[in-house]
Design a protein around this motif. Structure first.
Motif, short mmCIF file in Angstrom:
data_model
loop_
_atom_site.label_atom_id
_atom_site.label_comp_id
_atom_site.label_asym_id
_atom_site.label_seq_id
_atom_site.Cartn_x
_atom_site.Cartn_y
_atom_site.Cartn_z
N ASP A 171 9.80 66.57 22.96
CA ASP A 171 10.23 67.50 21.91
C ASP A 171 9.08 68.39 21.43
N ALA A 172 9.41 69.54 20.91
CA ALA A 172 8.42 70.53 20.45
C ALA A 172 7.66 70.08 19.21
N ALA A 173 8.06 68.99 18.58
CA ALA A 173 7.33 68.45 17.44
C ALA A 173 6.34 67.37 17.87
N CYS A 174 6.32 67.05 19.17
CA CYS A 174 5.44 66.00 19.73
C CYS A 174 5.63 64.67 19.01
N THR A 175 6.88 64.23 18.95
CA THR A 175 7.16 62.94 18.31
C THR A 175 7.79 61.92 19.26
N ILE A 176 8.36 62.39 20.39
CA ILE A 176 9.02 61.47 21.32
C ILE A 176 8.24 61.42 22.63
N PRO A 177 7.43 60.36 22.85
CA PRO A 177 6.62 60.27 24.07
C PRO A 177 7.48 60.23 25.33
N SER A 178 6.94 60.87 26.40
CA SER A 178 7.70 60.88 27.65
C SER A 178 6.87 60.49 28.87
N GLY A 179 5.59 60.47 28.76
CA GLY A 179 4.73 60.15 29.90
C GLY A 179 3.30 60.52 29.59
N THR A 180 2.53 60.82 30.65
CA THR A 180 1.13 61.22 30.47
C THR A 180 0.79 62.37 31.42
N THR A 181 -0.31 63.05 31.11
CA THR A 181 -0.76 64.15 31.96
C THR A 181 -1.42 63.61 33.22
N GLY A 182 -1.27 64.34 34.32
CA GLY A 182 -1.89 63.94 35.58
C GLY A 182 -3.22 64.62 35.82
N LEU A 183 -3.53 65.64 35.02
CA LEU A 183 -4.78 66.38 35.12
C LEU A 183 -5.34 66.61 33.72
N PRO A 184 -6.62 66.90 33.60
CA PRO A 184 -7.16 67.31 32.29
C PRO A 184 -6.50 68.62 31.87
N VAL A 185 -6.23 68.76 30.59
CA VAL A 185 -5.53 69.93 30.06
C VAL A 185 -6.41 70.60 29.01
N VAL A 186 -6.38 71.95 29.02
CA VAL A 186 -7.23 72.75 28.15
C VAL A 186 -6.38 73.71 27.33
N TYR A 187 -6.70 73.84 26.05
CA TYR A 187 -6.12 74.89 25.21
C TYR A 187 -7.17 75.98 25.12
N ALA A 188 -6.86 77.18 25.66
CA ALA A 188 -7.85 78.25 25.76
C ALA A 188 -7.22 79.61 25.49
N PRO A 189 -7.13 79.98 24.21
CA PRO A 189 -6.57 81.30 23.91
C PRO A 189 -7.44 82.44 24.43
N GLY A 190 -8.69 82.13 24.81
CA GLY A 190 -9.60 83.14 25.35
C GLY A 190 -9.40 83.42 26.83
N GLY A 191 -8.47 82.75 27.47
CA GLY A 191 -8.17 83.00 28.88
C GLY A 191 -9.03 82.22 29.84
N MET A 192 -9.03 82.68 31.09
CA MET A 192 -9.64 81.95 32.19
C MET A 192 -11.15 81.74 32.04
N ALA A 193 -11.86 82.68 31.44
CA ALA A 193 -13.31 82.50 31.23
C ALA A 193 -13.56 81.29 30.32
N GLU A 194 -12.74 81.17 29.29
CA GLU A 194 -12.87 80.03 28.38
C GLU A 194 -12.49 78.73 29.09
#
Length: 166
Positions: free
Chosen positions: A119-142
């Motif tokens: 869910d968009a509120a991040c309250t109902i777990p469903s699994g795990t990520t298979g790769l490291p994940v990045v939040y980067a509003p600065g794009g690919m350089a960031e």
């Protein structure tokens, strides 16, 4: 006889200093096993750099961050300067879309195995990520900078400002 007494005293003094330097109570400097673990101890990332109470207090938080036990948003406001430069200490980025599911960001980098949500509120777990994940509003350089700082190569866009490392 006097020389032997002095020699024995010096050896005893050196031995007691070595025991003191290894850890505060001789316990392993691992926060999973020792609630007194600190990055300021001999094998920590701040070893030899802690001269003030502030440094020791921040070292307590830093070793827990380095071991993955806490996130940057749990640091006291005055300790943010001991965090690695690549860590964004935003109070909370929040729940972001990730390959048909969602992930919750409190900083800019999430390691492999981070919980995903249905869910968009991040309250109902469903699994795990298979790769490291990045939040980067600065794009690919960031993305490249953040992934490299965490030991990975740059990956690609997932959705919005969410990318993965390779």
């Amino acid at each position: 006889m006097f020389k032997r007494s002095i020699l024995l005293f010096v050896m005893l003094l050196i031995t007691s200093l070595v025991v003191f330097a290894s850890d505060d109570e001789g316990n392993p400097n691992d926060p999973a096993d020792n609630d007194r673990a600190n990055a300021c101890y001999e094998d920590g990332s701040m070893a030899g750099k802690c001269d003030t109470q502030w440094e020791w207090e921040c070292g307590w938080y830093l070793i827990r961050f380095e071991s993955g036990m806490i996130s940057p948003d749990t640091f006291p406001a005055g300790c943010g300067s001991v965090l690695p430069l690549d860590v964004v200490t935003a109070p909370s980025i929040g729940c972001q879309l990730f390959t048909g599911t969602y992930v919750f960001f409190t900083g800019n980098f999430l390691p492999t195995g981070t919980t995903t949500y249905t869910d968009a509120a991040c309250t109902i777990p469903s699994g795990t990520t298979g790769l490291p994940v990045v939040y980067a509003p600065g794009g690919m350089a960031e993305v490249t900078t953040i992934c490299a700082a965490n030991g990975f190569g740059p990956g690609g866009l997932i959705a919005g400002d969410v990318y993965h490392c390779a």
